[in-house]
Design a protein around this motif. Structure first.
Motif, PDB file in Angstrom:
ATOM      1  N   GLU A  86      48.664  85.944 -17.032  1.00  0.00           N
ATOM      2  CA  GLU A  86      49.892  85.710 -17.794  1.00  0.00           C
ATOM      3  C   GLU A  86      51.142  86.079 -17.000  1.00  0.00           C
ATOM      4  O   GLU A  86      52.236  86.160 -17.558  1.00  0.00           O
ATOM      5  CB  GLU A  86      49.828  86.486 -19.115  1.00  0.00           C
ATOM      6  CG  GLU A  86      48.738  85.951 -20.034  1.00  0.00           C
ATOM      7  CD  GLU A  86      48.801  86.516 -21.443  1.00  0.00           C
ATOM      8  OE1 GLU A  86      49.332  87.625 -21.624  1.00  0.00           O
ATOM      9  OE2 GLU A  86      48.317  85.828 -22.352  1.00  0.00           O
TER      10      GLU A  86
ATOM     11  N   ASN B 116      48.046  77.851 -30.019  1.00  0.00           N
ATOM     12  CA  ASN B 116      47.258  78.652 -29.088  1.00  0.00           C
ATOM     13  C   ASN B 116      46.055  79.269 -29.784  1.00  0.00           C
ATOM     14  O   ASN B 116      46.140  79.712 -30.934  1.00  0.00           O
ATOM     15  CB  ASN B 116      48.123  79.753 -28.486  1.00  0.00           C
ATOM     16  CG  ASN B 116      49.117  79.205 -27.479  1.00  0.00           C
ATOM     17  OD1 ASN B 116      48.947  78.097 -26.979  1.00  0.00           O
ATOM     18  ND2 ASN B 116      50.133  79.980 -27.168  1.00  0.00           N
TER      19      ASN B 116
ATOM     20  N   LYS C 170      40.571  78.528 -15.167  1.00  0.00           N
ATOM     21  CA  LYS C 170      41.197  77.221 -15.329  1.00  0.00           C
ATOM     22  C   LYS C 170      40.166  76.135 -15.599  1.00  0.00           C
ATOM     23  O   LYS C 170      40.367  75.263 -16.456  1.00  0.00           O
ATOM     24  CB  LYS C 170      42.019  76.874 -14.084  1.00  0.00           C
ATOM     25  CG  LYS C 170      42.787  75.570 -14.196  1.00  0.00           C
ATOM     26  CD  LYS C 170      43.651  75.317 -12.968  1.00  0.00           C
ATOM     27  CE  LYS C 170      44.420  74.002 -13.114  1.00  0.00           C
ATOM     28  NZ  LYS C 170      45.257  73.725 -11.906  1.00  0.00           N
TER      29      LYS C 170
ATOM     30  N   GLN D 229      38.980  76.438 -19.181  1.00  0.00           N
ATOM     31  CA  GLN D 229      40.010  75.915 -20.080  1.00  0.00           C
ATOM     32  C   GLN D 229      40.002  74.383 -20.088  1.00  0.00           C
ATOM     33  O   GLN D 229      40.067  73.764 -21.152  1.00  0.00           O
ATOM     34  CB  GLN D 229      41.394  76.419 -19.640  1.00  0.00           C
ATOM     35  CG  GLN D 229      41.648  77.886 -19.905  1.00  0.00           C
ATOM     36  CD  GLN D 229      42.951  78.356 -19.289  1.00  0.00           C
ATOM     37  OE1 GLN D 229      43.254  78.066 -18.125  1.00  0.00           O
ATOM     38  NE2 GLN D 229      43.735  79.085 -20.059  1.00  0.00           N
TER      39      GLN D 229
ATOM     40  N   ASP E 126      46.037  75.059 -21.280  1.00  0.00           N
ATOM     41  CA  ASP E 126      46.637  76.398 -21.364  1.00  0.00           C
ATOM     42  C   ASP E 126      46.770  76.903 -22.794  1.00  0.00           C
ATOM     43  O   ASP E 126      47.106  78.073 -23.013  1.00  0.00           O
ATOM     44  CB  ASP E 126      48.025  76.395 -20.710  1.00  0.00           C
ATOM     45  CG  ASP E 126      47.951  76.240 -19.199  1.00  0.00           C
ATOM     46  OD1 ASP E 126      46.895  76.579 -18.642  1.00  0.00           O
ATOM     47  OD2 ASP E 126      48.935  75.784 -18.585  1.00  0.00           O
TER      48      ASP E 126
ATOM     49  N   LYS F 205      43.676  80.795 -24.597  1.00  0.00           N
ATOM     50  CA  LYS F 205      43.688  82.074 -23.894  1.00  0.00           C
ATOM     51  C   LYS F 205      42.252  82.584 -23.882  1.00  0.00           C
ATOM     52  O   LYS F 205      41.587  82.593 -24.931  1.00  0.00           O
ATOM     53  CB  LYS F 205      44.595  83.089 -24.596  1.00  0.00           C
ATOM     54  CG  LYS F 205      46.008  82.602 -24.848  1.00  0.00           C
ATOM     55  CD  LYS F 205      46.798  82.462 -23.580  1.00  0.00           C
ATOM     56  CE  LYS F 205      48.245  82.076 -23.894  1.00  0.00           C
ATOM     57  NZ  LYS F 205      49.023  81.840 -22.659  1.00  0.00           N
TER      58      LYS F 205
END
Length: 298
Positions: free
Chosen positions: A162, A216, A237, A240, A289, A292
């Protein structure tokens, strides 16, 4: 008592009359002393004060929309994640077995202090400014530690992901709406099985009116499940992106003949593709993104 509050103030480096913010929705000045009063009532220790003050600064940030979280009739509450192994060890914050459960002093008291601060400084009591029909157990306390040891160097911790430095402990907050626990995985688990479980549950919980996917979302991974992720060499990544690709539904299930409320926030190409092919898959997340990911628990 005055003695308990004075003891709590020993954990703060700011004067007792320093104002952190005008607390919504009441507009009451959130001074260090008033925060210390609520921390004392919650059973905190003086060394908890820096975490509490950082958390207060986080929730009063306009990007968190505290007044919406405080006053909505929706069942939403702050969920806090502490990142920083040294701090977690010093304060004995639970980042292992039953991390979201009860029975751990630091997690329970810091989380409870923050809820008391929201109630008493924000003046949001049941039926008075706080209009939640049922409320949420998250409103009592929800604070966990990131299980950084489980990464074994394979991933950077959440605070680094972050944008903070490795040696800067942080506290992150999100407005949690629901909780889906206990993914039952085979032994040993595989990344494909983990992705399948998470995406199936995310799609099952989708509601075009509640829109509880496009915002989110926090995915908590246990150390056991993370072993598979590390073993297969999957980066944060990549996980995600793979989840983003799998958490999709046919447009016919997302739109009911008109544009679903809030979906104007989706990329233009999604809406254009839907107009051409109503059955085409529609992502339920704004971007990869929007997920989380944090390792915690036992």
């Amino acid at each position: 008592t005055e003695e308990a509050v004075a003891k709590m103030l020993e954990g703060a480096s700011l004067p007792r009359d320093h104002v952190i913010a005008r607390f919504p929705p009441s507009g009451v000045n959130a001074t260090i002393e008033k925060i210390a009063v609520n921390a004392a009532m919650a059973g905190c220790l003086p060394q908890h004060m820096p975490v509490i003050l950082a958390a207060v600064e986080a929730i009063v940030d306009p990007r968190f929309d505290l007044i919406g979280v405080q006053c909505t009739s929706g069942q939403v509450a702050p969920f806090f994640v502490v990142s920083g192994k040294k701090l977690i060890d010093e304060l004995n914050i639970n980042d292992s077995f039953c991390a979201v459960g009860p029975g751990w002093k630091a997690n329970a008291t810091i989380g409870r202090a923050l809820k008391l601060i929201m109630m008493n400084l924000g003046q949001t009591w049941p039926g008075i400014n706080d209009m939640k029909a049922f409320g949420s157990p998250f409103r009592y306390y929800s604070l966990i530690g990131e299980n950084e040891a489980a990464y074994s160097g394979a991933w950077e911790p959440l605070r680094v992901a972050e944008g903070f430095s490795e040696d800067q402990p942080t506290i992150s907050v999100m407005p949690a709406m629901s909780w889906q626990p206990d993914l039952v995985l085979p032994t040993p688990p595989s990344v494909e099985r983990i992705i399948s479980h998470i995406s199936l549950q995310a799609k099952a919980k989708y509601d075009r009116y509640a829109l509880n996917c496009i915002y989110n979302n926090l995915v908590l991974i246990s150390p056991t499940a993370f072993d598979a992720i590390r073993r297969e060499g999957i980066s944060r990544k990549q996980l995600q992106e793979q989840l983003y690709e799998r958490i999709q539904l046919p447009g016919t299930e997302v739109f009911d003949g008109r544009e679903a409320v809030g979906f104007s926030r989706l990329p233009a190409w999604v809406l254009e593709r839907h107009q051409k092919d109503p059955g085409a898959l529609v992502p339920l997340l704004l971007s990869p993104d929007s997920l989380k990911i944090c390792v915690s628990g036992g």
